[in-house]
Design a protein around this motif. Structure first.
Motif, PDB file in Angstrom:
ATOM      1  N   HIS A 267      56.946 -47.066  28.673  1.00  0.00           N
ATOM      2  CA  HIS A 267      58.135 -46.732  29.466  1.00  0.00           C
ATOM      3  C   HIS A 267      58.828 -45.463  28.974  1.00  0.00           C
ATOM      4  CE1 HIS A 267      57.885 -50.528  31.607  1.00  0.00           C
ATOM      5  NE2 HIS A 267      57.778 -51.156  30.456  1.00  0.00           N
ATOM      6  N   GLN A 268      58.102 -44.634  28.246  1.00  0.00           N
ATOM      7  CA  GLN A 268      58.753 -43.492  27.614  1.00  0.00           C
ATOM      8  C   GLN A 268      59.339 -42.491  28.608  1.00  0.00           C
ATOM      9  OE1 GLN A 268      55.930 -40.316  25.961  1.00  0.00           O
ATOM     10  NE2 GLN A 268      54.698 -42.172  25.783  1.00  0.00           N
ATOM     11  N   LEU A 269      58.734 -42.333  29.792  1.00  0.00           N
ATOM     12  CA  LEU A 269      59.282 -41.366  30.753  1.00  0.00           C
ATOM     13  C   LEU A 269      60.680 -41.787  31.200  1.00  0.00           C
ATOM     14  CD1 LEU A 269      56.188 -40.515  33.008  1.00  0.00           C
ATOM     15  CD2 LEU A 269      56.904 -39.515  30.832  1.00  0.00           C
ATOM     16  N   SER A 270      60.830 -43.062  31.542  1.00  0.00           N
ATOM     17  CA  SER A 270      62.143 -43.560  31.963  1.00  0.00           C
ATOM     18  C   SER A 270      63.138 -43.507  30.810  1.00  0.00           C
ATOM     19  CB  SER A 270      62.011 -44.992  32.486  1.00  0.00           C
ATOM     20  OG  SER A 270      61.169 -45.037  33.618  1.00  0.00           O
ATOM     21  N   THR A 271      62.660 -43.826  29.607  1.00  0.00           N
ATOM     22  CA  THR A 271      63.535 -43.785  28.435  1.00  0.00           C
ATOM     23  C   THR A 271      64.047 -42.369  28.199  1.00  0.00           C
ATOM     24  OG1 THR A 271      62.352 -45.625  27.390  1.00  0.00           O
ATOM     25  CG2 THR A 271      63.661 -44.220  25.955  1.00  0.00           C
ATOM     26  N   LEU A 272      63.163 -41.387  28.290  1.00  0.00           N
ATOM     27  CA  LEU A 272      63.540 -39.994  28.053  1.00  0.00           C
ATOM     28  C   LEU A 272      64.577 -39.495  29.061  1.00  0.00           C
ATOM     29  CD1 LEU A 272      59.996 -38.540  27.265  1.00  0.00           C
ATOM     30  CD2 LEU A 272      61.928 -38.608  25.677  1.00  0.00           C
ATOM     31  N   TRP A 273      64.449 -39.940  30.313  1.00  0.00           N
ATOM     32  CA  TRP A 273      65.336 -39.449  31.355  1.00  0.00           C
ATOM     33  C   TRP A 273      66.627 -40.261  31.497  1.00  0.00           C
ATOM     34  CZ3 TRP A 273      65.169 -35.131  34.410  1.00  0.00           C
ATOM     35  CH2 TRP A 273      63.982 -34.384  34.399  1.00  0.00           C
ATOM     36  N   LEU A 274      66.575 -41.549  31.182  1.00  0.00           N
ATOM     37  CA  LEU A 274      67.706 -42.410  31.543  1.00  0.00           C
ATOM     38  C   LEU A 274      68.477 -43.003  30.373  1.00  0.00           C
ATOM     39  CD1 LEU A 274      66.150 -44.349  34.570  1.00  0.00           C
ATOM     40  CD2 LEU A 274      67.768 -42.440  34.625  1.00  0.00           C
ATOM     41  N   THR A 275      68.048 -42.773  29.154  1.00  0.00           N
ATOM     42  CA  THR A 275      68.794 -43.289  28.011  1.00  0.00           C
ATOM     43  C   THR A 275      69.190 -42.128  27.096  1.00  0.00           C
ATOM     44  OG1 THR A 275      66.954 -43.635  26.460  1.00  0.00           O
ATOM     45  CG2 THR A 275      67.344 -45.361  28.100  1.00  0.00           C
ATOM     46  N   LYS A 276      70.049 -42.429  26.145  1.00  0.00           N
ATOM     47  CA  LYS A 276      70.484 -41.418  25.183  1.00  0.00           C
ATOM     48  C   LYS A 276      69.513 -41.307  24.013  1.00  0.00           C
ATOM     49  CE  LYS A 276      75.375 -42.096  26.265  1.00  0.00           C
ATOM     50  NZ  LYS A 276      76.705 -42.502  25.748  1.00  0.00           N
ATOM     51  N   GLU A 277      68.493 -42.138  24.031  1.00  0.00           N
ATOM     52  CA  GLU A 277      67.533 -42.178  22.927  1.00  0.00           C
ATOM     53  C   GLU A 277      66.503 -41.076  23.106  1.00  0.00           C
ATOM     54  OE1 GLU A 277      66.541 -42.707  19.643  1.00  0.00           O
ATOM     55  OE2 GLU A 277      67.699 -44.482  20.161  1.00  0.00           O
ATOM     56  N   ARG A 278      66.631 -40.000  22.350  1.00  0.00           N
ATOM     57  CA  ARG A 278      65.701 -38.883  22.489  1.00  0.00           C
ATOM     58  C   ARG A 278      64.348 -39.186  21.841  1.00  0.00           C
ATOM     59  NH1 ARG A 278      66.910 -37.531  26.576  1.00  0.00           N
ATOM     60  NH2 ARG A 278      65.408 -35.840  26.364  1.00  0.00           N
ATOM     61  N   ASP A 279      64.362 -40.019  20.798  1.00  0.00           N
ATOM     62  CA  ASP A 279      63.109 -40.407  20.163  1.00  0.00           C
ATOM     63  C   ASP A 279      62.717 -41.788  20.684  1.00  0.00           C
ATOM     64  OD1 ASP A 279      60.922 -40.883  18.593  1.00  0.00           O
ATOM     65  OD2 ASP A 279      62.039 -41.158  16.721  1.00  0.00           O
ATOM     66  N   TYR A 280      61.896 -41.811  21.725  1.00  0.00           N
ATOM     67  CA  TYR A 280      61.535 -43.083  22.356  1.00  0.00           C
ATOM     68  C   TYR A 280      60.832 -44.012  21.376  1.00  0.00           C
ATOM     69  CZ  TYR A 280      56.650 -41.638  22.556  1.00  0.00           C
ATOM     70  OH  TYR A 280      55.379 -41.249  22.215  1.00  0.00           O
ATOM     71  N   LYS A 281      60.179 -43.450  20.350  1.00  0.00           N
ATOM     72  CA  LYS A 281      59.438 -44.287  19.399  1.00  0.00           C
ATOM     73  C   LYS A 281      60.352 -45.217  18.615  1.00  0.00           C
ATOM     74  CE  LYS A 281      55.571 -41.077  18.756  1.00  0.00           C
ATOM     75  NZ  LYS A 281      54.813 -40.248  17.781  1.00  0.00           N
ATOM     76  N   SER A 282      61.611 -44.826  18.472  1.00  0.00           N
ATOM     77  CA  SER A 282      62.540 -45.680  17.724  1.00  0.00           C
ATOM     78  C   SER A 282      62.762 -47.009  18.431  1.00  0.00           C
ATOM     79  CB  SER A 282      63.879 -44.967  17.521  1.00  0.00           C
ATOM     80  OG  SER A 282      64.536 -44.780  18.760  1.00  0.00           O
ATOM     81  N   LEU A 283      62.485 -47.042  19.743  1.00  0.00           N
ATOM     82  CA  LEU A 283      62.644 -48.286  20.497  1.00  0.00           C
ATOM     83  C   LEU A 283      61.536 -49.287  20.177  1.00  0.00           C
ATOM     84  CD1 LEU A 283      63.747 -46.869  23.972  1.00  0.00           C
ATOM     85  CD2 LEU A 283      65.179 -47.936  22.238  1.00  0.00           C
TER      86      LEU A 283
END
Length: 425
Positions: A267-283
């Motif tokens: 889900h990294q594309l949605s995470t990058l665009w819609l959350t404040k989390e720039r490093d998706y890997k931290s999720l």
């Protein structure tokens, strides 16, 4: 079907006869289930069959739960059955989708907002966010012109909505067009780039996606059966939740597979665009079976898992398969999830787990048998296991080397059966 007792360890679950009652539905799945793509979701009829199973056991169902709620299959069917729902998922994109699927909307309000969003893009020429143009990960997945157009759509959504369910609705529409707008390999569940792909125009995808979601919502409104149930969705990790009381009558859930790709990656594309989390890997931190960025004493984890899990992990160690660490962590986390399930259920409540087995090399990862042993260890009773064929055309058991689903039987076969385990507290 097989009833589970202490001697189940000697039984090969794969030899169970297929239980066709759990294979297919007599009706069509609601369109609302299809408003956003999501990997490995189970068909909605399993929820309805689970509800019927519980009622046949004399259980009065006031509230249904799902501890891995994903994109909200259980949540939506609970609402359609006018039953209250509580669920959680560690993934903020998953809970966003679930909230939208189970919320009520006025079509005329949605149409007005949609028109304003489109007009704002066409007339105001909203400038793109500079941070997106400079983000290496976004540049990796998207062409510059697509980044600019997507940025305009996102900013127009924010400008024409306030925080709440209507903004969430359009964010879900936005989320589901990202893969089509990107270089992501079509129908692949692995984060795989397709350098030959001609990505589609975001605005056209957004318009099409809105029409799909509006049609699904119109179907829900016409059914007029979704107005009395309450739905509570938490973006939380079931492994760290401490229930203050037992309040669920029925839990219907499907844990991630031990061999599934990191959901944060999927889900990294949605995470990058819609959350404040720039490093998706931290999720990845805290997700089931993840050893990302964590210092676990694997030997101690292996000591804690049950006899079934120890046997599988030791087989991997003997085969010199380095993934034994992830499997040990997965088994440890599943055991905790079963404990949380027991805490959340009322006395005599039912737990329904949908899970499949998989392989690492020549070693079978018997998730179903491990889960059954966890249920026994946590003092669940009347444990039954059913074997069902995965009949979804989307979830074909064949994949190519990039993880892309395929109907070609010459490709690598992943799985074509899964198991439903039902246990009583």
């Amino acid at each position: 079907m097989k009833s589970i007792g202490e001697n189940h360890i000697k039984f090969d679950y794969n030899n169970l006869s297929e239980h066709k009652e759990w294979n297919e539905s007599s009706g069509n799945e609601a369109l609302m289930h299809r408003i956003h793509s999501y990997p490995a979701k189970f068909p909605s009829f399993i929820v309805n069959k689970s509800i019927a199973y519980a009622k046949n056991k004399g259980i009065r169902i006031n509230m249904i739960g799902d501890i891995f709620c994903g994109c909200g299959t259980t949540a939506l069917e609970a609402k359609r059955s006018k039953i209250d729902f509580w669920g959680c998922d560690i993934n903020p994109i998953a809970t966003l989708i679930t909230k939208v699927k189970t919320s009520s909307y006025k079509l005329d309000t949605l149409d007005k907002i949609f028109s304003s969003i489109i007009d704002n893009i066409e007339n105001d020429q909203v400038s793109p966010e500079k941070i997106l143009l400079s983000d290496e990960r976004i540049q990796y997945w998207f062409e510059k012109e697509k980044i600019i157009e997507l940025s305009k759509i996102k900013k127009s959504i924010i400008k024409n909505t306030s925080n709440g369910k209507y903004r969430d609705f359009f964010f879900v529409a936005f989320s589901n067009i990202l893969k089509g707008s990107s270089r992501w390999l079509t129908k692949s569940i692995k984060p795989t780039i397709d350098r030959n792909k001609k990505s589609q125009k975001p605005l056209l995808l957004f318009i099409r996606q809105y029409r799909i979601m509006r049609k699904a919502l119109n179907e829900e409104n016409d059914s007029n059966n979704c107005k009395t149930a309450k739905t509570d969705i938490k973006t939380s990790n079931i492994l760290t939740i401490n229930p203050k009381k037992s309040f669920l009558d029925l839990i219907i859930t499907s844990p991630p597979y031990v061999t599934s790709y990191e959901y944060a990656d999927i889900h990294q594309l949605s995470t990058l665009w819609l959350t404040k989390e720039r490093d998706y890997k931290s999720l990845r931190n805290g997700t089931i079976g993840s050893i990302y960025n964590q210092n676990h004493n694997i030997d101690k984890l292996i000591e804690k898992i049950n006899i079934v899990g120890k046997g599988i992990v030791n087989d991997l160690i003997s085969a010199r398969n380095k993934r034994y660490k992830a499997v040990a962590k997965y088994f440890h986390d599943i055991s905790i999830a079963v404990s949380k399930t027991h805490e959340l259920l009322k006395k005599n409540g039912l737990a329904v787990f949908v899970i499949g087995n998989s392989k690492f090399g020549s070693i079978t990862i018997d998730n179903a048998k491990y889960l059954a042993q966890c249920l026994l260890d946590k003092n669940f009773k009347e444990i039954n296991v059913f074997k069902r064929k995965i009949s979804s055309k989307i979830l074909t058991p064949f994949r190519d080397k990039d993880g892309k689903f395929s109907n070609d039987k010459r490709k690598r076969k992943i799985y074509n059966y899964e198991f439903i385990l039902i246990a009583k507290k």
